[in-house]
Write a protein that holds these residues in place. Sequence first.
Motif, PDB file in Angstrom:
ATOM      1  N   ARG A  59       1.314   4.189  -3.115  1.00  0.00           N
ATOM      2  CA  ARG A  59       1.009   5.633  -2.656  1.00  0.00           C
ATOM      3  C   ARG A  59       2.345   6.438  -3.325  1.00  0.00           C
ATOM      4  O   ARG A  59       2.231   7.478  -3.899  1.00  0.00           O
ATOM      5  N   ILE A  60       3.636   6.022  -3.192  1.00  0.00           N
ATOM      6  CA  ILE A  60       4.619   6.662  -3.552  1.00  0.00           C
ATOM      7  C   ILE A  60       4.995   6.531  -5.001  1.00  0.00           C
ATOM      8  O   ILE A  60       5.236   7.546  -5.567  1.00  0.00           O
ATOM      9  N   VAL A  61       4.676   5.619  -5.631  1.00  0.00           N
ATOM     10  CA  VAL A  61       4.907   5.620  -7.103  1.00  0.00           C
ATOM     11  C   VAL A  61       3.716   6.169  -7.676  1.00  0.00           C
ATOM     12  O   VAL A  61       4.210   6.911  -8.521  1.00  0.00           O
ATOM     13  N   ASP A  62       2.433   6.035  -7.292  1.00  0.00           N
ATOM     14  CA  ASP A  62       1.497   6.715  -7.960  1.00  0.00           C
ATOM     15  C   ASP A  62       1.556   8.550  -7.858  1.00  0.00           C
ATOM     16  O   ASP A  62       1.176   9.135  -8.594  1.00  0.00           O
ATOM     17  N   GLY A  63       2.034   8.813  -6.715  1.00  0.00           N
ATOM     18  CA  GLY A  63       2.416  10.412  -6.534  1.00  0.00           C
ATOM     19  C   GLY A  63       3.671  10.827  -6.906  1.00  0.00           C
ATOM     20  O   GLY A  63       4.008  11.845  -6.787  1.00  0.00           O
ATOM     21  N   LYS A  64       4.491   9.736  -7.491  1.00  0.00           N
ATOM     22  CA  LYS A  64       5.889  10.115  -8.059  1.00  0.00           C
ATOM     23  C   LYS A  64       6.708  11.157  -6.924  1.00  0.00           C
ATOM     24  O   LYS A  64       6.987  12.021  -7.156  1.00  0.00           O
ATOM     25  N   LEU A  65       6.575  10.414  -5.726  1.00  0.00           N
ATOM     26  CA  LEU A  65       7.149  11.096  -4.527  1.00  0.00           C
ATOM     27  C   LEU A  65       8.531  11.074  -4.717  1.00  0.00           C
ATOM     28  O   LEU A  65       9.241  11.939  -3.981  1.00  0.00           O
TER      29      LEU A  65
ATOM     30  N   ALA B 225       7.817  -7.477  -8.135  1.00  0.00           N
ATOM     31  CA  ALA B 225       7.104  -7.840  -9.049  1.00  0.00           C
ATOM     32  C   ALA B 225       6.239  -6.463  -9.437  1.00  0.00           C
ATOM     33  O   ALA B 225       6.089  -6.173 -10.665  1.00  0.00           O
ATOM     34  N   TYR B 226       5.842  -5.634  -8.165  1.00  0.00           N
ATOM     35  CA  TYR B 226       4.926  -4.461  -8.516  1.00  0.00           C
ATOM     36  C   TYR B 226       5.781  -3.452  -9.118  1.00  0.00           C
ATOM     37  O   TYR B 226       5.542  -2.688 -10.154  1.00  0.00           O
ATOM     38  N   LEU B 227       7.066  -3.121  -8.744  1.00  0.00           N
ATOM     39  CA  LEU B 227       7.752  -2.086  -9.083  1.00  0.00           C
ATOM     40  C   LEU B 227       8.405  -2.382 -10.753  1.00  0.00           C
ATOM     41  O   LEU B 227       8.352  -1.544 -11.485  1.00  0.00           O
ATOM     42  N   GLN B 228       8.411  -3.666 -11.224  1.00  0.00           N
ATOM     43  CA  GLN B 228       8.530  -4.027 -12.258  1.00  0.00           C
ATOM     44  C   GLN B 228       7.725  -3.863 -13.143  1.00  0.00           C
ATOM     45  O   GLN B 228       7.781  -3.314 -14.385  1.00  0.00           O
ATOM     46  N   ALA B 229       6.535  -4.320 -12.970  1.00  0.00           N
ATOM     47  CA  ALA B 229       5.162  -3.860 -13.565  1.00  0.00           C
ATOM     48  C   ALA B 229       5.100  -2.487 -13.753  1.00  0.00           C
ATOM     49  O   ALA B 229       4.410  -2.035 -14.966  1.00  0.00           O
ATOM     50  N   SER B 230       5.328  -1.968 -12.836  1.00  0.00           N
ATOM     51  CA  SER B 230       5.069  -0.288 -13.016  1.00  0.00           C
ATOM     52  C   SER B 230       6.507   0.607 -13.586  1.00  0.00           C
ATOM     53  O   SER B 230       6.194   1.570 -13.885  1.00  0.00           O
ATOM     54  N   ALA B 231       7.193  -0.383 -14.005  1.00  0.00           N
ATOM     55  CA  ALA B 231       8.697   0.386 -14.766  1.00  0.00           C
ATOM     56  C   ALA B 231       9.239   1.488 -13.983  1.00  0.00           C
ATOM     57  O   ALA B 231       9.303   2.485 -14.289  1.00  0.00           O
ATOM     58  N   PHE B 232       9.053   1.209 -12.549  1.00  0.00           N
ATOM     59  CA  PHE B 232       9.589   2.204 -11.709  1.00  0.00           C
ATOM     60  C   PHE B 232      10.837   1.915 -11.153  1.00  0.00           C
ATOM     61  O   PHE B 232      11.284   0.744 -10.838  1.00  0.00           O
ATOM     62  N   PRO B 233      11.877   2.833 -11.139  1.00  0.00           N
ATOM     63  CA  PRO B 233      13.462   2.358 -10.939  1.00  0.00           C
ATOM     64  C   PRO B 233      13.416   1.802  -9.375  1.00  0.00           C
ATOM     65  O   PRO B 233      13.100   2.607  -8.494  1.00  0.00           O
ATOM     66  N   TYR B 234      13.884   0.602  -9.190  1.00  0.00           N
ATOM     67  CA  TYR B 234      14.681   0.424  -8.030  1.00  0.00           C
ATOM     68  C   TYR B 234      15.681  -0.264  -8.137  1.00  0.00           C
ATOM     69  O   TYR B 234      16.415  -0.649  -8.924  1.00  0.00           O
ATOM     70  N   VAL B 235      16.397  -0.519  -6.754  1.00  0.00           N
ATOM     71  CA  VAL B 235      17.703  -1.274  -6.308  1.00  0.00           C
ATOM     72  C   VAL B 235      17.191  -2.104  -5.287  1.00  0.00           C
ATOM     73  O   VAL B 235      16.698  -1.842  -4.196  1.00  0.00           O
TER      74      VAL B 235
ATOM     75  N   ASP C 160       0.780  -1.239   0.038  1.00  0.00           N
ATOM     76  CA  ASP C 160       0.053  -0.016  -0.108  1.00  0.00           C
ATOM     77  C   ASP C 160       0.833   1.349   0.046  1.00  0.00           C
ATOM     78  O   ASP C 160       0.691   2.186  -0.828  1.00  0.00           O
ATOM     79  N   THR C 161       1.987   1.352   1.021  1.00  0.00           N
ATOM     80  CA  THR C 161       2.913   2.311   0.810  1.00  0.00           C
ATOM     81  C   THR C 161       3.658   2.611  -0.470  1.00  0.00           C
ATOM     82  O   THR C 161       3.693   3.625  -1.015  1.00  0.00           O
ATOM     83  N   TYR C 162       3.988   1.359  -1.158  1.00  0.00           N
ATOM     84  CA  TYR C 162       4.823   1.481  -2.408  1.00  0.00           C
ATOM     85  C   TYR C 162       3.757   2.290  -3.211  1.00  0.00           C
ATOM     86  O   TYR C 162       4.226   3.062  -4.104  1.00  0.00           O
TER      87      TYR C 162
END
Length: 339
Positions: A115-121, A138-148, A111-113
Amino acid sequence: MTVKVNLKALSDALGLSRTTVSRALNGYDDVSEATRERVAKAAREMGYVADPTARRLATGRADMIGIVYPFGAGDLGDPRFGEVVAGITERLAERNLDFIIASARPNAELDTYRRIVDGKLVDGLIVARTRVDDPRLAYLQASAFPYVAYGRTQAAGPYAWFDFDNEAGARDAARRLIGFGHRRIAMISAPLGLNFAAQRRAGYLSALREAGIEADPALLVECAFTHDGGQQAARALLARAEPPTALLVDNNIAGGGAFRALVDSGLRLGADMSLIVYDGVPPDIAHPYRVTAVVQPTGHASGRALAELMLRLLDDGVCDHRLEAPVIEAGDTDGPLRG
């Protein structure tokens, strides 16, 4: 005293449009280098302070990296996590990026992820305590959001990660105890859904197999990632009809509790019982002992490495990774089996 000015005052003083000044400050190449240098010089001299909201709208960047951390009651007492945060913060600050920690309820991190990704915080996220099967990645990959990822996982496809050779560290620790003549070697593990715990358990088991020792399920204990969890697990092992002669604990949080249980039982560490703890036990807790440890690069160095991987991902789109090798640091809590 310098009076700080906004974008309008700066553009009026330069006789340029606000759009041109903004693009010059943000390094866009459609503005000439001479203009960019002129604007930067005026901004320094006039004490220009960017409006963070306007800057974010102009660049599409938050200039911030985050970590979502599932804090439990004892996590603020983990010195290694504090060192990692310090290393990340230091390296990012060299690029004028901030680092934030978002505390999440354990088991409700997604849920926190979202909010942060959708809000581009933030511009990217560091994912701590990776799991064998990790829905966050899996969520970050599907969202194409940068992560380490701070630790490997079974995620499909390339991804950026920093980790330690967990199997090798536990295998070397178990080999050391076997070399001292121990055969009843217990292991206390963090929850095995965590990838590092599964890897360290595998390393311990491989050392037993190569020595021809059959693993006793009764000596394999999984416990909460807490001081109390380690203390209770060690007490349960000591209460067995055939207690172990040696103990390996796969994390320093439970390791401190296990150490306390062994000492309180009256056992002499290194003589009556051997103990090795991953990441060791702090000297103020371990005194007068120096606990034999599986030692990894400092938390500070690990933090800088995580930040470096994030910067490379954001700058060049490169999913790089680093695997660090642990070593055994001998103390006085393990030694030959006493008859």
